[in-house]
Design an enzyme around this catalytic site. Structure first.
Site, PDB file in Angstrom:
ATOM      1  N   ASP A   1      37.950  26.908  42.868  1.00  0.00           N
ATOM      2  CA  ASP A   1      36.802  27.254  42.028  1.00  0.00           C
ATOM      3  C   ASP A   1      37.411  27.761  40.526  1.00  0.00           C
ATOM      4  O   ASP A   1      38.360  28.464  40.688  1.00  0.00           O
ATOM      5  CB  ASP A   1      35.813  28.356  42.488  1.00  0.00           C
ATOM      6  CG  ASP A   1      34.950  27.707  43.987  1.00  0.00           C
ATOM      7  OD1 ASP A   1      35.657  27.609  45.099  1.00  0.00           O
ATOM      8  OD2 ASP A   1      33.887  27.340  43.704  1.00  0.00           O
ATOM      9  N   LYS A   2      36.647  27.512  39.681  1.00  0.00           N
ATOM     10  CA  LYS A   2      37.138  28.233  38.306  1.00  0.00           C
ATOM     11  C   LYS A   2      36.509  29.499  38.295  1.00  0.00           C
ATOM     12  O   LYS A   2      37.295  30.685  37.989  1.00  0.00           O
ATOM     13  CB  LYS A   2      36.142  27.415  37.198  1.00  0.00           C
ATOM     14  CG  LYS A   2      36.291  28.240  35.755  1.00  0.00           C
ATOM     15  CD  LYS A   2      35.701  27.411  34.681  1.00  0.00           C
ATOM     16  CE  LYS A   2      35.909  28.041  33.224  1.00  0.00           C
ATOM     17  NZ  LYS A   2      35.427  27.313  32.208  1.00  0.00           N
TER      18      LYS A   2
END
Length: 1088
Positions: free
Chosen positions: A341-342
């Site tokens: 995930d960012k």
């Protein structure tokens, strides 16, 4: 952020019956921590069982092979195509064989557009380089027809070209050879027409003469692609120029390539008999004798260094691109097991090739400045492979907990949370694909693009791909500009360098056009793994809907016709045969005996190699495909070389090692009493349970005995309609619409409608104007038409006959009127004709006084028109030419006059006497030199003013003088061009705002001043447009519900999140095919 925004494509269908609760996630990145679990079952933040990655084994890598009986299914042909976060072999239905150059690793796709010069050289040097290249291209942009003309142009080039040909630009000094190599690659990749030269540690750039000559033979785009092809030096690779039917031109191209690159390439022309076209193909030559390998070469190729990467609020590929730029290697030299995930803090394993552990440790402090932290650096013997992990461990914090109904105390919340966690731990959750599968927060989600690709609607898919979001950031500005103008080149200049996919698409659209063929080429410019992502997104959405439909219609048991998986070998598989999962159709007897559980049920991902359930769910699949027009789809997109065989995905998933902790934050009342020094030693502070109550006017939040109205009820007119906020939730009422209705175009804004462009029929000069739906059409245009019977005039849709055709006898003749014009036919005349006097009246003629010739004494009497004349009386008459004697009507010339041209002039004889007339002369007169010969004069060398190349030529008296020579003079205001004595101002000095910056034109040369930039500066994000700078997203620290929001460079982060409300900390493990946000939905029974 809320899950409602994240997961619009995840159905609200649950497997458990508990009540659930409300809450929010990702209030800050540190509320969402993801740690990778390697194939040995250990988190990468702990010491690994083995520092050397073992050869991948499909049973080992598949979570389904664990003894806990997890329901993951995998096929060997899907192993090499695991390409996105939380996507294991179970869910990948890609081609059975990867395309060239893929090797199942999407890092190779990132390397095609990751040479960010701003990151490598810095902002100031990069801007100077861009100005240098812009000036260089402007000077050398004159058209060429070939090598010969190009060479001639070089010999006769003006001073500015010679000056630019010798110009060089220094990029600075780079002591590290790896940095120098990276600069060379990046400059050549971004500017193929430049040549990089190293002088000790300094790198300079100048114009590449080979590129200039090649661009005179082929298009500039082909020249750029060919230079990049030469620079890559990939073994056995080929490059094909566009089709060329001119043999002479192909010969010139062959000769040029042989003379300039003959040691590197070999060229050959190939003909397509069907298309009747011929193209030149270039192949890299095979090396005759391989260079003797040194020990250092072998050592560099075999160096692999593993490490653990910690990143925060960054994409995986973004962190890799930065590290590659610093280390001087390609992004494809990094390998990893999956993308994380960012908006989170993530830990994952990585391996980098050709970099030693010592050198990597030397760069760790530099990496930390960009939020990239490396640990556990060690040597390994091979790279890491996608999918080589068991799963991920999650440490999540859900804040602002409250029950779904009524007011709850901490004890009530504890009961709700305990029930929810226990249910999910036992029953699991529906294994939906998470929102990141479809693109979170996008106007057009990826599954819609995938549907267009499956229908082979390439143009529609491209326009969906470039649909912008709300906002004016550079990416959306570039997308909006492309959709509005169809100009891919300008959109490419506006697109940020970090957007690899968008830039590759725009580059192909600029080269091949925006039609169906060009759009197909644009999709093919993306690597296979990126292309196939979009059809997969559509298949994933259908799978989510199928799972919800299956649970809603058939319940929570394995039913007849369901598909289940079971290990081979359980039912008489002999030794030596594979024990991979097998798909089985549940029979009626097995349903009654409950042989299989719901946890063993699988649903197919759409594809051409899967079977569908033999119950109503199978029919639902066919209806769902027919609804989207895919009833006959073969799940092959031939133009894009995509094949979707399909696979199977378990209906349910179960989290492992699940634990939780419920925490009550400090109250505002407690903090106030402590600050006043009034708190008791025993800590007995009155507790005021926090409540959120919908009241007329808004949502009343009570914390620490104090109440405040949150999310006050408002009706706000926004772009798109009237937004109504009630109880913290907003609904769009009366969306803005433009509707064509009887009577006009009805525009609705903010709940109010206005009739725009009412339907009208208006008589205007020129005709009847009809307005319908805001568009006007000219009906019955005014015309004057000549028709049988007269001139028809049409005005305002009505016609009138003007000037009807008539024949009228008038004094003087017969008047005929046609088309408004009258003509006199048969006018009254008295005409002398052979035979007498003809009288014409009213179109009828009569002969009066017939002609007669009568011989009378003294001569011949002739009567004509009623008059008589004596003809041929006997006479002797001096006439011009001599003495004429007339006798009996016959005449004879005596002593004829003569004019004879003789040397010296004209001799005239009259009456037997001669005289010299008009002697020969040459006389200068106004207008030229007059020559007289034989009584005739001729103008020699007439005075002329003639515009010739170089100026105005004046001829006087046979002599010519050059007046007003042609000049190009730079004057204040522009370039003054003088031609033929007249001056014109060319290239007037202008300052023009263009996409990319302020273009200044001086003396016919243009320079880009103040290029458009978005620069993060102390204080905020500075946007420069047209030489003017504006501070966007100023840096602020704002106290908001949930904590202190810090905005830096246009991105906001919550610091010091509020702890006045109840928070829930969850810790659990998931298989790599599962989504943590989907698991949370099952726990909370809502979108957080």
């Amino acid at each position: 952020m809320t899950m409602k925004e994240e997961a619009p494509s995840v159905p609200e269908c649950y497997i458990s019956e508990h009540e659930g609760f409300y809450g929010t996630i990702k209030n800050s990145t540190r509320d969402f921590v993801v740690t990778e679990i390697d194939i040995h079952g250990q988190m990468v933040t702990k010491p690994s069982v083995s520092d050397v990655p073992q050869s991948s084994n499909i049973t080992e890598a598949c979570p389904g092979a664990k003894s806990e009986g997890k329901t993951n299914i995998i096929s060997p042909k899907h192993q090499h195509n695991l390409k996105e976060e939380n996507c294991p072999p179970v869910v990948k239905d890609v081609d059975s064989e990867p395309g060239p150059g893929q090797n199942g690793d999407i890092t190779s796709t990132a390397s095609q557009d990751c040479f960010d010069l701003r990151m490598i050289l810095g902002q100031a040097v990069c801007e100077e380089l861009e100005q240098f290249t812009a000036l260089l291209r402007e000077v050398s942009s004159s058209p060429n027809d070939g090598v010969e003309k190009n060479l001639a142009n070089q010999e006769s080039s003006n001073g500015s070209e010679k000056k630019m040909a010798n110009q060089e630009l220094s990029l600075g000094s780079f002591p590290d050879k790896h940095q120098r190599a990276n600069v060379h690659r990046a400059v050549r990749h971004n500017f193929p027409f430049l040549l990089t030269v190293t002088n000790q540690s300094e790198i300079r750039v100048k114009e590449d003469p080979a590129f200039k000559l090649l661009s005179g033979l082929v298009s500039e785009e082909e020249a750029e692609d060919f230079i990049r092809f030469i620079d890559t030096k990939m073994p056995n690779s080929v490059y094909t120029f566009r089709c060329d039917d001119s043999k002479e031109h192909r010969t010139a191209v062959h000769h040029f390539l042989s003379s300039r690159f003959g040691k590197l390439v070999e060229t050959k022309s190939f003909s397509d008999q069907q298309q009747k076209t011929t193209a030149i193909t270039v192949r890299l030559r095979e090396k005759g004798k391989p260079r003797k390998r040194t020990a250092d070469d072998s050592k560099d190729e075999e160096v692999y260094t593993a490490f653990t990467l910690r990143k925060e609020n960054q994409e995986t590929l973004e962190a890799i691109s930065y590290m590659a730029a610093v280390l001087g290697v390609l992004p494809s030299d990094f390998t990893y097991a999956g993308i994380k995930d960012k908006r989170a803090v993530t830990y994952q394993s990585m391996v980098v090739k050709k970099i030693s552990p010592q050198r990597l440790r030397e760069k760790t402090s530099e990496f930390e400045k960009r939020g990239v932290v490396l640990s556990s650096v060690r040597s390994v013997s091979e790279p890491l492979h996608l999918g080589r992990l068991q799963g991920n461990h999650f440490d999540l914090v859900v804040r602002d907990l409250r029950p779904h109904q009524g007011h709850g105390t901490l004890m009530e919340l504890d009961s709700l949370v305990q029930e929810a966690v226990e249910n999910v731990q036992v029953k699991g959750f529906v294994n939906y694909y998470g929102p990141q599968r479809f693109g979170t927060g996008q106007s057009v989600q990826s599954d819609r693009v995938g549907l267009a690709l499956l229908k082979e609607e390439m143009v529609a898919a491209v326009r969906l791909f470039f649909t912008p979001e709300e906002g004016d950031d550079s990416q959306n500005v570039a997308k909006r500009h492309f959709l509005q103008t169809d100009n891919a080149k300008e959109a490419l200049s506006l697109m940020p360098m970090s957007k690899a996919r968008e830039r590759m698409m725009l580059r192909a659209l600029h080269r091949y056009g925006t039609g169906p063929e060009g759009c197909t080429r644009a999709w093919l410019s993306l690597p296979h793994g990126m292309r196939v992502f979009y059809p997969h997104a559509y298949c994933s959405r259908v799978w989510n809907e199928a799972a919800a439909h299956r649970l809603t219609t058939l319940g929570h048991r394995a039913r007849q016709g369901d598909l289940v998986w079971k290990q081979g070998g359980e039912e008489g598989i002999e030794a030596g045969e594979t024990s991979l999962p097998q798909i089985h159709v549940v029979t009626t007897a097995e349903e009654e005996e409950e042989v299989y559980s719901l946890g063993q049920v699988v649903l197919p991902m759409l594809g051409n190699s899967v079977k569908y359930p033999e119950n109503p769910v199978g029919g639902w699949y066919q209806e769902r495909l027919a609804r989207d027009g895919l009833q006959s789809c073969r799940f092959r997109v031939t133009p894009l070389k995509l094949n979707l065989p399909g696979c199977y995905r378990p209906l349910l998933a179960i989290p492992h090692n699940l634990s939780y902790r419920l925490q009550q934050g400090q109250r505002a009342g407690e903090r106030q009493q402590e600050s006043n020094g009034k708190s008791q030693a025993s800590g007995a502070v009155p507790q005021h349970p926090g409540t959120d109550t919908p009241r007329p006017g808004g949502l009343e939040r009570q914390r620490g005995g104090e109440s405040a109205v949150l999310y006050p009820d408002t009706d706000t007119t926004r772009p798109g309609g009237l937004e109504r906020q009630r109880g913290g939730e907003s609904t769009m009422l009366y969306p803005d619409t433009d509707t064509t209705r009887p009577g006009g175009l009805e525009r609705q804004r903010g709940g109010e409608s206005t009739m725009l462009y009412p339907d009208t029929d208006t008589t205007r000069p020129g005709g009847l104007e009809r307005q319908r739906g805001g568009e006007s059409t000219m009906l019955y245009p005014d015309t004057d038409t000549t028709r049988p019977g007269g001139l028809e005039r049409q005005r305002g849709g009505e016609s009138t006959m003007l000037h009807p055709d008539t024949d009228t006898t008038r004094p003087g003749g017969l008047e005929r009127q046609r088309g408004g014009e009258s003509t006199m036919l048969h006018p009254d005349t008295d005409t002398t004709r052979p035979g007498g006097l003809e009288r014409q009246r009213g179109g009828e003629s009569t002969m009066l006084y017939p002609d007669t010739d009568t011989t009378r004494p003294g001569g011949l009497e002739r009567q004509r028109g009623g008059e008589s004349t004596m003809l041929y009386p006997d006479t002797d008459t001096t006439r011009p030419g001599g003495l004429e004697r007339q006798r009996g009507g016959e005449s004879t010339m005596l002593y004829p006059d003569t004019d004879t041209t003789r040397p010296g002039g004209l001799e005239r004889q009259r009456g037997g006497e001669s005289t010299m007339l008009y002697p020969d002369t040459d006389t200068t007169r106004p207008g030229g030199l007059e020559r007289q010969r034989g009584g005739e004069s001729m103008m020699l060398y007439p005075d002329t003013d003639t515009t010739r190349p170089g100026g105005l030529e004046r001829q006087r008296g046979g002599e010519s003088t050059m007046l007003y020579p042609d000049t190009d003079t730079t004057r204040p205001g522009g370039l003054e061009r003088q031609r033929g004595g007249e001056s014109t101002m060319l290239y007037p000095d202008t300052d023009t705002t263009r996409p990319g910056g302020l273009e200044r034109q001086r003396g016919g040369e243009s320079t880009m001043l103040y290029p458009d930039t978005d620069t993060t500066r102390p204080g905020g994000l500075e946007r420069q447009r047209g030489g003017e700078s504006t501070m966007l997203y100023p840096d602020t620290d704002t106290t908001r519900p949930g904590g202190l929001e810090r905005q830096r460079g246009g991105e906001s982060t919550v610091l010091y999140p509020d702890t006045d409300t109840t928070s829930l900390t969850l810790n659990f493990d998931l298989d790599s095919s599962c989504y943590a946000t989907v698991c949370l939905r099952e726990v909370m029974k809502c979108d957080p």
